[in-house]
Scaffold this active site. Structure first.
Site, short mmCIF file in Angstrom:
data_model
loop_
_atom_site.label_atom_id
_atom_site.label_comp_id
_atom_site.label_asym_id
_atom_site.label_seq_id
_atom_site.Cartn_x
_atom_site.Cartn_y
_atom_site.Cartn_z
N LYS A 1 5.17 -8.30 -1.37
CA LYS A 1 3.81 -8.00 -0.92
C LYS A 1 3.81 -7.76 0.58
O LYS A 1 4.21 -8.61 1.37
CB LYS A 1 2.91 -9.19 -1.27
CG LYS A 1 1.48 -9.03 -0.79
CD LYS A 1 0.61 -10.17 -1.28
CE LYS A 1 -0.81 -10.03 -0.75
NZ LYS A 1 -1.67 -11.12 -1.20
N LYS B 1 3.52 -4.50 -4.06
CA LYS B 1 2.11 -4.36 -3.67
C LYS B 1 2.00 -4.15 -2.18
O LYS B 1 2.62 -4.91 -1.45
CB LYS B 1 1.39 -5.65 -4.07
CG LYS B 1 -0.03 -5.74 -3.58
CD LYS B 1 -0.56 -7.12 -3.78
CE LYS B 1 -1.94 -7.15 -3.14
NZ LYS B 1 -2.49 -8.45 -3.05
#
Ligand code: PBG
Length: 323
Positions: A193, A246
């Site tokens: 992330k 992400k």
């Protein structure tokens, strides 16, 4: 000319027969923002088409989505009470555990329920871990995250998904789940992330923006693909059942690299800012929304994602954009 690739693109049937990537509704995960008040709903200005919902509208929405073949959800809680140690997010009677219990009671295994595990929406400072001396402290955050994950898992969540990016949290969560006999609760790590501007609309939706500073001391540096691979390898070693990249759209190379480095299922998160950009351009008539959404979802799949978490999911299925 002997070689003419266009021969195989001549008719729709030929193109369909030779498609290398297909998108099944079962690959979509729809995020939901849960309000504490059961009957409430409220629009999110930066995310047209998405609204925050209390339990009652959520149940109706999920039932309608199931009829479309949209059978996986990812739940985020909103919290009225915020404090230094995210107590509302750890409450077994909190907004997410209550919704999980009710969804599983109503829909059972016809629905996959995943929950986001992170402190940012219920800390008064908006950071994803415990903040002391202006720094997000790693190890003191871990037991709080474990408590939150346990509250979700005990309520019946199929999947818990830590998104905080503290070191070692996958191992701590997995151990806590095993210790409590929650052997079958799967752990989807937001392993990879990045600290990203693409989360802007989400922070409005979930009221989770940091009040000071930013998340760059815990989320990945967007410049780093090797560090991204290392984070996913560590989470795999710590016992994650699935990994995630992400955001997705600016990180398709990372999806492909993580895909090549692991045999675990891989999830792409088509995040809020990616959604809002498409919506804004479509509203102005600048792009063909159906075509663009199809390309985005197929692109993430082609890059190597097994599942895609996307705010476009329900509308794409309802309007037949993917077929
Ligand atoms: C919580 C969390 C965030 C997102 C998912 N979980 C925001 C953040 O890290 O600031 C972003 C999702 C999106 O933008 O759609 N940590």
């Amino acid at each position: 000319m002997r070689i003419r690739p266009r021969r195989l693109r001549r008719t729709p049937l030929l193109r369909e027969a030779l498609a290398e990537t297909r998108f099944a509704p079962a690959r979509l995960v729809q995020p939901h923002f849960l309000l504490p008040d059961d009957n409430a709903r409220s629009a999110i200005a930066s995310m047209p088409g998405i609204e925050r919902m209390g339990l009652e509208p959520l149940l109706a929405r999920v039932e309608a989505d199931l009829a479309l073949g949209l059978a996986s959800v990812l739940l985020f809680g909103l919290y009225e009470h915020k404090d230094a140690h995210a107590s509302a997010a750890r409450d077994p009677e909190g907004v997410v555990p209550r919704a999980v219990r009710e969804l599983k009671r109503r829909f059972g295994d016809d629905l996959v329920v995943a929950t986001d595990v992170c402190l940012c929406a219920s800390t008064d400072h908006g950071h994803c871990g415990v903040l002391e001396q202006g720094y997000v402290q790693n190890d003191p955050s871990l037991p709080l995250l474990a408590e939150m994950a346990l509250a979700h898992a005990r309520a019946g969540a199929d999947i818990v998904a830590p998104s905080d990016m503290m070191d070692g949290r996958v191992a701590v969560l997995r151990d806590a789940l095993e210790r409590e006999g929650l052997h079958e609760t799967a752990l989807l790590s937001y392993s990879t992330k990045f600290a990203s501007g693409f989360y802007g609309p989400f922070r409005e939706a979930a009221d989770s923006a940091p009040k000071s500073g930013d998340r760059r001391s815990y989320q990945l540096d967007p410049r780093n693909a090797r560090a991204a691979r290392r984070e996913s390898e560590l989470d795999e070693a710590e016992g994650a059942d699935m990994l995630m990249v992400k955001p997705a759209l600016a990180y398709l190379d990372v999806i492909a690299a993580v895909r090549a480095a692991t045999s675990l299922p891989l999830v792409a998160y088509n995040v809020s800012g990616e959604y809002s950009m498409v919506k804004a351009a479509a509203e102005r008539g600048w792009i063909d929304e159906a075509a663009v959404v199809r390309e985005i979802l197929l692109g993430m799949t082609r890059a190597g994602a097994d599942l895609v978490i996307s705010y476009h999911g329900r509308e794409a299925l309802e309007k037949g954009w993917l077929t």
